[in-house]
Design an enzyme around this catalytic site. Structure first.
Site, short mmCIF file in Angstrom:
data_model
loop_
_atom_site.label_atom_id
_atom_site.label_comp_id
_atom_site.label_asym_id
_atom_site.label_seq_id
_atom_site.Cartn_x
_atom_site.Cartn_y
_atom_site.Cartn_z
N TYR A 33 35.00 38.86 39.28
CA TYR A 33 36.31 38.21 39.26
C TYR A 33 37.40 39.23 38.95
O TYR A 33 37.18 40.18 38.20
CB TYR A 33 36.34 37.09 38.22
N PHE A 34 38.57 38.98 39.53
CA PHE A 34 39.73 39.85 39.36
C PHE A 34 40.91 39.05 38.85
O PHE A 34 41.04 37.86 39.11
CB PHE A 34 40.12 40.48 40.71
#
Length: 169
Positions: A33-34
């Protein structure tokens, strides 16, 4: 749109799933995830991830949840050829890696509904019931009925993502 509910799995729930749905496959999914360089996805209730599994690599953007009872979101998903290059691209654009979520997922199908039995590293075992539909109310009725058939109380569905749950630990 992806209409989805999630529940903490009980000991016998996978047997119940097998009794009503067809087994599709088992696989490991690794999700990275970013967060955005221009807005905090935690505050805006959005998600951006790169998923790697035996079927390939996908970049997925999930918009904010649009229903108070489910995890329903608008979703954009694209396939890419190279996981490492996709990670590098997002980093160079200023996106910040937040956390990896690793799960062993067993996927079942009941008509147009997908039922996932997930063993999430560091978190435990969950069941996700989901379908793609533009008719939110009809899809919600259908997945909540399946949840009841599996012994879940729809009022106890978990609206947080695995990332959010892991961040709370």
């Amino acid at each position: 749109m992806e209409v989805e509910v999630k529940f903490k799995a009980s000991i016998d729930v996978e047997d119940k799933i097998r009794s009503i749905a067809e087994f599709v496959c088992e696989k490991e999914e690794i999700d990275l995830y970013f967060n955005s360089p221009v807005r905090d996805f935690r505050k805006s209730d959005e998600a951006l991830r790169i998923r790697k599994d035996p079927e390939g690599v996908k970049i997925t953007y999930k918009g904010p949840k649009i229903d108070p009872e489910t995890k329903t979101r608008k979703e954009i998903e694209i396939s890419v050829d190279d996981y490492d290059m996709a990670v590098e691209l997002l980093k160079r654009l200023g996106f910040i890696p937040v956390r990896e979520v690793v799960k062993r997922r067993r996927i079942y199908r009941l008509e147009d509904v997908t039922i996932c039995f997930d063993e999430v590293k560091g978190l435990g075992t969950f069941v996700e019931i989901e379908m793609k539909s533009e008719d939110l109310e009809s899809a919600k009725r259908k997945i909540l009925e399946i949840a009841k058939r599996l012994g879940f109380d729809p009022a106890r569905s978990i609206r947080k993502s695995y990332l959010e749950l892991l961040e709370e630990i």
